[in-house]
Design a protein around this motif. Sequence first.
Motif, PDB file in Angstrom:
ATOM      1  N   ARG A   3      55.735  -3.966 -11.566  1.00  0.00           N
ATOM      2  CA  ARG A   3      54.446  -3.151 -11.623  1.00  0.00           C
ATOM      3  C   ARG A   3      53.965  -2.895 -10.075  1.00  0.00           C
ATOM      4  O   ARG A   3      54.029  -3.829  -9.141  1.00  0.00           O
ATOM      5  CB  ARG A   3      53.299  -3.962 -12.035  1.00  0.00           C
ATOM      6  N   PRO A   4      53.644  -1.560  -9.710  1.00  0.00           N
ATOM      7  CA  PRO A   4      53.194  -1.247  -8.423  1.00  0.00           C
ATOM      8  C   PRO A   4      51.762  -1.809  -8.137  1.00  0.00           C
ATOM      9  O   PRO A   4      51.031  -2.328  -8.909  1.00  0.00           O
ATOM     10  CB  PRO A   4      53.234   0.050  -8.552  1.00  0.00           C
ATOM     11  N   ASP A   5      51.441  -1.912  -6.776  1.00  0.00           N
ATOM     12  CA  ASP A   5      50.102  -2.454  -6.399  1.00  0.00           C
ATOM     13  C   ASP A   5      49.015  -1.571  -6.845  1.00  0.00           C
ATOM     14  O   ASP A   5      48.051  -2.080  -6.816  1.00  0.00           O
ATOM     15  CB  ASP A   5      50.237  -2.670  -4.797  1.00  0.00           C
ATOM     16  N   TYR A   6      49.264  -0.369  -6.780  1.00  0.00           N
ATOM     17  CA  TYR A   6      48.290   0.661  -7.168  1.00  0.00           C
ATOM     18  C   TYR A   6      48.880   1.516  -8.333  1.00  0.00           C
ATOM     19  O   TYR A   6      49.754   2.239  -8.199  1.00  0.00           O
ATOM     20  CB  TYR A   6      47.562   1.553  -6.095  1.00  0.00           C
ATOM     21  N   ILE A   7      48.038   1.749  -9.454  1.00  0.00           N
ATOM     22  CA  ILE A   7      48.243   2.619 -10.523  1.00  0.00           C
ATOM     23  C   ILE A   7      47.501   3.464 -10.815  1.00  0.00           C
ATOM     24  O   ILE A   7      46.244   3.177 -11.032  1.00  0.00           O
ATOM     25  CB  ILE A   7      48.846   1.801 -11.719  1.00  0.00           C
ATOM     26  N   GLY A   8      47.776   4.798 -11.053  1.00  0.00           N
ATOM     27  CA  GLY A   8      46.918   5.864 -11.579  1.00  0.00           C
ATOM     28  C   GLY A   8      46.873   5.860 -13.092  1.00  0.00           C
ATOM     29  O   GLY A   8      45.486   5.678 -13.539  1.00  0.00           O
ATOM     30  N   PHE A   9      47.727   5.910 -13.881  1.00  0.00           N
ATOM     31  CA  PHE A   9      47.555   6.009 -15.313  1.00  0.00           C
ATOM     32  C   PHE A   9      48.924   5.090 -15.895  1.00  0.00           C
ATOM     33  O   PHE A   9      50.055   5.263 -15.326  1.00  0.00           O
ATOM     34  CB  PHE A   9      47.739   7.348 -15.953  1.00  0.00           C
ATOM     35  N   GLU A  10      48.577   4.276 -17.044  1.00  0.00           N
ATOM     36  CA  GLU A  10      49.495   3.913 -17.818  1.00  0.00           C
ATOM     37  C   GLU A  10      49.902   4.755 -18.988  1.00  0.00           C
ATOM     38  O   GLU A  10      48.870   5.147 -19.774  1.00  0.00           O
ATOM     39  CB  GLU A  10      49.473   2.418 -18.241  1.00  0.00           C
ATOM     40  N   VAL A  11      51.102   5.298 -19.364  1.00  0.00           N
ATOM     41  CA  VAL A  11      51.451   6.372 -20.107  1.00  0.00           C
ATOM     42  C   VAL A  11      52.308   5.609 -21.093  1.00  0.00           C
ATOM     43  O   VAL A  11      53.049   4.932 -20.964  1.00  0.00           O
ATOM     44  CB  VAL A  11      51.743   7.464 -19.557  1.00  0.00           C
ATOM     45  N   PRO A  12      52.319   6.471 -22.437  1.00  0.00           N
ATOM     46  CA  PRO A  12      53.398   6.093 -23.430  1.00  0.00           C
ATOM     47  C   PRO A  12      54.934   6.613 -23.201  1.00  0.00           C
ATOM     48  O   PRO A  12      54.907   7.057 -22.129  1.00  0.00           O
ATOM     49  CB  PRO A  12      52.738   7.142 -24.571  1.00  0.00           C
ATOM     50  N   ASP A  13      55.538   5.939 -23.921  1.00  0.00           N
ATOM     51  CA  ASP A  13      57.103   6.007 -23.624  1.00  0.00           C
ATOM     52  C   ASP A  13      57.485   7.479 -24.229  1.00  0.00           C
ATOM     53  O   ASP A  13      58.249   7.610 -25.295  1.00  0.00           O
ATOM     54  CB  ASP A  13      57.899   5.143 -24.367  1.00  0.00           C
TER      55      ASP A  13
END
Length: 216
Positions: free
Chosen positions: A173-183
């Motif tokens: 997991r990155p330190d900063y995330i914009g969006f978590e998205v579907p597969d």
Amino acid sequence: MASYLQIADDEKGHELDLFCIPRHYENDLDKVIIPHGLIMDRTERLARDIIQDMGGHHIVALCVLKGGYKFFADLLDYIKALNQNSDKSVPLTVDFIRVKSYCNDKSTNSVKVIGGDELSNLRGKHFLFGLQDIVETGRTMQTLLSLLGECHPKMVKVVSLLVKRTPRSSGYRPDYIGFEVPDAFLVGYALDYNEYFRDLSHICILNDGAKEKYKV
């Protein structure tokens, strides 16, 4: 734990005719899943968070090409605006690296790094900031972080516009995330399918017909 905006697996998205979609892509997309305006708003918030956390420290902003170039440019524009208009500011220099890990719509088992021989210029930098478009399996970023580690930076922080929920994930997991998205296979905002769709402003789901149409 990085905060992010979650796009649910059952997200219905938005009909294409509600947005400005290039004519040459109208038959290739299922729906708009993240409109351009939402991308920009979230990117501005990431810039604020980065300034808050990193203000005063020199950052080398390392862009992962090609898919990261649009996010990289927009995020840096917001950081520059904040540098001019807030109490905290971040000294910035930029660098670029290119990686390739996809063939058609499949992530390959190998990660090809182009330009890695230039990473030695980053040795001993205080803050190193990798900017990536999407994290899926995590192998690409783990490979890059391993290369960066050989240069002994003082700190590495990673920001990714998207993180995909997938059973293929390594758990990174990155330190900063914009969006978590579907597969799903996503294109637009510089995300490509065999070099197509980088010129699409919104992030959209690619349909099966397009996967065959642009297959190499």
